[in-house]
Design a protein around this motif. Structure first.
Motif, PDB file in Angstrom:
ATOM      1  N   GLY A 271     -11.783  91.703 -38.776  1.00 45.29           N
ATOM      2  CA  GLY A 271     -11.539  93.107 -38.464  1.00 45.29           C
ATOM      3  C   GLY A 271     -10.527  93.674 -39.438  1.00 45.29           C
ATOM      4  N   GLN A 272     -10.096  94.911 -39.215  1.00 46.73           N
ATOM      5  CA  GLN A 272      -9.132  95.544 -40.108  1.00 46.73           C
ATOM      6  C   GLN A 272      -7.723  95.049 -39.810  1.00 46.73           C
ATOM      7  OE1 GLN A 272      -9.136  99.818 -40.086  1.00 46.73           O
ATOM      8  NE2 GLN A 272      -7.698  99.999 -41.807  1.00 46.73           N
ATOM      9  N   ALA A 273      -7.020  94.661 -40.849  1.00 49.01           N
ATOM     10  CA  ALA A 273      -5.655  94.142 -40.709  1.00 49.01           C
ATOM     11  C   ALA A 273      -4.728  95.216 -40.156  1.00 49.01           C
ATOM     12  CB  ALA A 273      -5.146  93.650 -42.056  1.00 49.01           C
ATOM     13  N   ALA A 274      -3.805  94.808 -39.302  1.00 48.07           N
ATOM     14  CA  ALA A 274      -2.889  95.768 -38.685  1.00 48.07           C
ATOM     15  C   ALA A 274      -1.609  95.075 -38.240  1.00 48.07           C
ATOM     16  CB  ALA A 274      -3.551  96.441 -37.479  1.00 48.07           C
ATOM     17  N   LEU A 275      -0.549  95.847 -38.185  1.00 49.85           N
ATOM     18  CA  LEU A 275       0.682  95.428 -37.529  1.00 49.85           C
ATOM     19  C   LEU A 275       0.624  95.907 -36.087  1.00 49.85           C
ATOM     20  CD1 LEU A 275       3.315  96.285 -40.284  1.00 49.85           C
ATOM     21  CD2 LEU A 275       2.889  94.004 -39.372  1.00 49.85           C
ATOM     22  N   ARG A 276       0.898  95.026 -35.155  1.00 51.89           N
ATOM     23  CA  ARG A 276       0.809  95.357 -33.740  1.00 51.89           C
ATOM     24  C   ARG A 276       1.861  96.405 -33.357  1.00 51.89           C
ATOM     25  NH1 ARG A 276      -1.611  91.694 -30.450  1.00 51.89           N
ATOM     26  NH2 ARG A 276      -1.042  90.018 -31.893  1.00 51.89           N
ATOM     27  N   ASP A 277       1.487  97.332 -32.469  1.00 49.05           N
ATOM     28  CA  ASP A 277       2.384  98.415 -32.083  1.00 49.05           C
ATOM     29  C   ASP A 277       3.726  97.915 -31.554  1.00 49.05           C
ATOM     30  OD1 ASP A 277       1.157  97.348 -29.817  1.00 49.05           O
ATOM     31  OD2 ASP A 277       0.904  99.279 -28.817  1.00 49.05           O
ATOM     32  N   ARG A 278       3.734  96.819 -30.801  1.00 51.82           N
ATOM     33  CA  ARG A 278       4.991  96.315 -30.236  1.00 51.82           C
ATOM     34  C   ARG A 278       5.916  95.767 -31.316  1.00 51.82           C
ATOM     35  NH1 ARG A 278       3.741  93.460 -24.385  1.00 51.82           N
ATOM     36  NH2 ARG A 278       2.668  95.242 -23.428  1.00 51.82           N
ATOM     37  N   LYS A 279       5.320  95.155 -32.332  1.00 56.27           N
ATOM     38  CA  LYS A 279       6.129  94.646 -33.438  1.00 56.27           C
ATOM     39  C   LYS A 279       6.763  95.795 -34.212  1.00 56.27           C
ATOM     40  CE  LYS A 279       5.785  91.401 -37.349  1.00 56.27           C
ATOM     41  NZ  LYS A 279       6.621  90.312 -36.792  1.00 56.27           N
ATOM     42  N   VAL A 280       6.004  96.865 -34.378  1.00 52.25           N
ATOM     43  CA  VAL A 280       6.511  98.053 -35.067  1.00 52.25           C
ATOM     44  C   VAL A 280       7.619  98.704 -34.250  1.00 52.25           C
ATOM     45  CG1 VAL A 280       5.905 100.351 -35.907  1.00 52.25           C
ATOM     46  CG2 VAL A 280       4.339  98.435 -36.263  1.00 52.25           C
ATOM     47  N   ALA A 281       7.395  98.856 -32.927  1.00 56.36           N
ATOM     48  CA  ALA A 281       8.398  99.468 -32.063  1.00 56.36           C
ATOM     49  C   ALA A 281       9.696  98.672 -32.071  1.00 56.36           C
ATOM     50  CB  ALA A 281       7.856  99.586 -30.642  1.00 56.36           C
ATOM     51  N   ASN A 282       9.588  97.345 -32.126  1.00 55.45           N
ATOM     52  CA  ASN A 282      10.779  96.501 -32.187  1.00 55.45           C
ATOM     53  C   ASN A 282      11.591  96.807 -33.442  1.00 55.45           C
ATOM     54  OD1 ASN A 282      12.114  93.851 -33.278  1.00 55.45           O
ATOM     55  ND2 ASN A 282      11.904  93.520 -31.086  1.00 55.45           N
ATOM     56  N   ALA A 283      10.902  96.999 -34.565  1.00 56.40           N
ATOM     57  CA  ALA A 283      11.597  97.307 -35.820  1.00 56.40           C
ATOM     58  C   ALA A 283      12.261  98.678 -35.750  1.00 56.40           C
ATOM     59  CB  ALA A 283      10.625  97.242 -36.993  1.00 56.40           C
ATOM     60  N   LEU A 284      11.562  99.650 -35.174  1.00 55.25           N
ATOM     61  CA  LEU A 284      12.102 101.010 -35.131  1.00 55.25           C
ATOM     62  C   LEU A 284      13.362 101.100 -34.273  1.00 55.25           C
ATOM     63  CD1 LEU A 284       8.847 103.163 -34.824  1.00 55.25           C
ATOM     64  CD2 LEU A 284      10.180 102.645 -36.880  1.00 55.25           C
ATOM     65  N   ARG A 285      13.454 100.266 -33.229  1.00 53.18           N
ATOM     66  CA  ARG A 285      14.649 100.317 -32.381  1.00 53.18           C
ATOM     67  C   ARG A 285      15.697  99.264 -32.785  1.00 53.18           C
ATOM     68  NH1 ARG A 285      10.867  98.061 -28.558  1.00 53.18           N
ATOM     69  NH2 ARG A 285      11.462  95.944 -27.964  1.00 53.18           N
ATOM     70  N   THR A 286      15.541  98.677 -33.968  1.00 57.67           N
ATOM     71  CA  THR A 286      16.563  97.766 -34.473  1.00 57.67           C
ATOM     72  C   THR A 286      17.723  98.610 -34.997  1.00 57.67           C
ATOM     73  OG1 THR A 286      14.944  96.062 -34.994  1.00 57.67           O
ATOM     74  CG2 THR A 286      17.069  95.889 -36.096  1.00 57.67           C
ATOM     75  N   MET A 287      18.572  99.046 -34.065  1.00 55.68           N
ATOM     76  CA  MET A 287      19.656  99.973 -34.372  1.00 55.68           C
ATOM     77  C   MET A 287      20.929  99.649 -33.602  1.00 55.68           C
ATOM     78  SD  MET A 287      18.528 103.298 -32.077  1.00 55.68           S
ATOM     79  CE  MET A 287      16.970 103.557 -32.888  1.00 55.68           C
ATOM     80  N   ASP A 288      20.893  98.573 -32.812  1.00 55.71           N
ATOM     81  CA  ASP A 288      22.042  98.257 -31.968  1.00 55.71           C
ATOM     82  C   ASP A 288      23.144  97.608 -32.802  1.00 55.71           C
ATOM     83  OD1 ASP A 288      23.848  97.596 -30.025  1.00 55.71           O
ATOM     84  OD2 ASP A 288      22.514  96.287 -28.873  1.00 55.71           O
ATOM     85  N   THR A 289      24.081  98.458 -33.222  1.00 58.42           N
ATOM     86  CA  THR A 289      25.317  97.970 -33.858  1.00 58.42           C
ATOM     87  C   THR A 289      26.476  98.122 -32.878  1.00 58.42           C
ATOM     88  OG1 THR A 289      25.817 100.153 -34.788  1.00 58.42           O
ATOM     89  CG2 THR A 289      24.506  98.656 -36.151  1.00 58.42           C
ATOM     90  N   TRP A 290      26.142  98.435 -31.626  1.00 55.81           N
ATOM     91  CA  TRP A 290      27.149  98.708 -30.608  1.00 55.81           C
ATOM     92  C   TRP A 290      27.504  97.454 -29.807  1.00 55.81           C
ATOM     93  CZ3 TRP A 290      22.426 101.852 -29.845  1.00 55.81           C
ATOM     94  CH2 TRP A 290      22.424 102.986 -30.645  1.00 55.81           C
ATOM     95  N   TYR A 291      26.803  96.353 -30.033  1.00 53.06           N
ATOM     96  CA  TYR A 291      27.058  95.130 -29.263  1.00 53.06           C
ATOM     97  C   TYR A 291      28.378  94.489 -29.701  1.00 53.06           C
ATOM     98  CZ  TYR A 291      25.062  92.576 -33.303  1.00 53.06           C
ATOM     99  OH  TYR A 291      24.793  92.063 -34.556  1.00 53.06           O
ATOM    100  N   PRO A 292      29.051  93.740 -28.812  1.00 46.48           N
ATOM    101  CA  PRO A 292      30.415  93.254 -29.081  1.00 46.48           C
ATOM    102  C   PRO A 292      30.563  92.402 -30.338  1.00 46.48           C
ATOM    103  CG  PRO A 292      29.887  93.019 -26.758  1.00 46.48           C
ATOM    104  CD  PRO A 292      28.620  93.431 -27.432  1.00 46.48           C
TER     105      PRO A 292
END
Length: 358
Positions: A271-292
């Motif tokens: 089939g056509q190659a794709a990045l899974r939506d959940r993997k993409v969403a994980n990358a987009l929310r990789t923004m937590d610099t607020w953790y201790p």
């Protein structure tokens, strides 16, 4: 006015619908004519070598490694790789999916929690617009779209990556490799413009459907029939013997068994190659610099309730979780580190139900 409260437990039924939807990222080969040709995942057999980090058993260790595996390669005439997806953000005010008492909950809990939650939302997204905290979270989403983090390994091998984001009638273009990956300082004018559009959706003042396209050039001599990297499928204990790797693909498959030897193919289209939506969403929310531990770790992690991080196999928020912060929303400044983490957690969505006495 609601009095400051730190709840001893959360309602027995509590969940939030995510405020972002992402499509699968579809892969295409960019042809010399300018046409985009769907990039296929193919399944084929190969004879590799056996290299295992353990002691040999018996008199002889097997050297050959016969495999059936999936691969994804650009067309032999391709000039670049194109990856396309769509993103939508939705109003935070409509994110509460279910909120009800369990059999053991005190009846006063429900009204008190809803008042706390609604107060947090009012401070986050008012009729006049986004709070500073919400705008910062939106800007971070904009940066992670612009820097191509969502392309994962494909980004690492590219010589140039151009990301174009169409929002309404306007298209913003970013040099992904020159857009920071590991900090959220000094936003460009176009990042701020994209962040403002995202914030307007999260406050309920607009409905934008973002169309995102990345063009990856792998350099002179490296275009054409080059391996690229869609998502991998996890097969678990059902993995057939000798099957090395399954890649994520969408659309029509041509994997029907071939009984006629004259029709036997050395490689068949999955089939056509794709990045899974959940993997993409994980990358987009990789923004937590607020953790201790950010000061010592130095890298943003994906927004997760307990700060679970696969790369380090660590939970960075064992104590400072969104479950803990959810119990004290009316105590939290929406522009603080805790407030921005909770805003990002509400965009992510999830189940926060808590049963029993706490």
């Amino acid at each position: 006015m609601t009095q400051p409260i730190k709840f001893s437990k959360l309602p027995g039924v509590l969940s939030f619908t995510r405020r972002i939807n992402v499509t699968d990222c579809l892969f295409f080969s960019a042809m010399p004519s300018g046409a985009l040709k769907p990039l296929q995942v193919t399944r084929s057999g190969l004879r590799g070598t056996q290299n295992i980090n353990k002691k040999a058993t018996g008199d002889r260790q097997e050297v050959s490694n016969i495999q059936l595996t999936d691969t994804a390669k650009t067309d032999v005439e391709a000039q670049s790789l194109v990856v396309k997806m769509g993103i939508s953000f939705y109003a935070l005010q409509k994110g509460l999916n279910s909120c009800a008492l369990s059999k053991t909950d005190d009846e006063s809990l429900l009204g008190a929690f809803k008042a706390s939650f609604n107060g947090f939302l009012e401070r986050t997204a008012s009729a006049t617009g986004a709070s500073k905290g919400l705008q910062e979270v939106a800007n971070r989403y904009a940066r992670n779209i612009a820097n191509g983090r969502w392309l994962w390994r494909n980004r690492q091998y590219a010589q140039t990556v151009c990301v174009a984001v169409t929002c309404g009638e306007e298209t913003l273009t970013f040099n992904a490799l020159k857009t920071p990956l590991n900090h959220f300082d000094n936003y460009s004018e176009d990042e701020l413009k994209l962040g403002a559009a995202i914030a307007s959706c999260l406050t309920g003042h607009a409905e934008h459907k973002l169309q995102v396209k990345a063009v990856l050039d792998f350099g002179t001599g490296m275009n054409g029939s080059l391996e690229v990297y869609p998502s991998q499928n996890y097969l678990g204990g059902d993995k057939p013997k000798g099957f090395a790797r399954s890649l994520y693909a969408v659309g029509e498959s041509f994997l029907a068994p071939q009984s006629d030897l004259m029709a036997l193919q050395s490689a068949r289209v999955v089939g056509q190659a794709a990045l899974r939506d959940r993997k993409v969403a994980n990358a987009l929310r990789t923004m937590d610099t607020w953790y201790p531990d950010f000061a010592s770790n130095g890298l943003p992690i994906s927004v997760e309730p307990c700060g679970a991080n696969l790369d380090s196999q660590t939970r960075f928020r064992a104590k400072d979780s969104s479950f803990a912060y959810m119990r004290q929303l009316n105590l939290i400044d929406v522009n603080s580190d805790e407030g921005m983490f909770m805003i990002a957690s509400l965009i992510r969505g999830g189940v926060y139900s808590e049963g029993g006495d706490k």
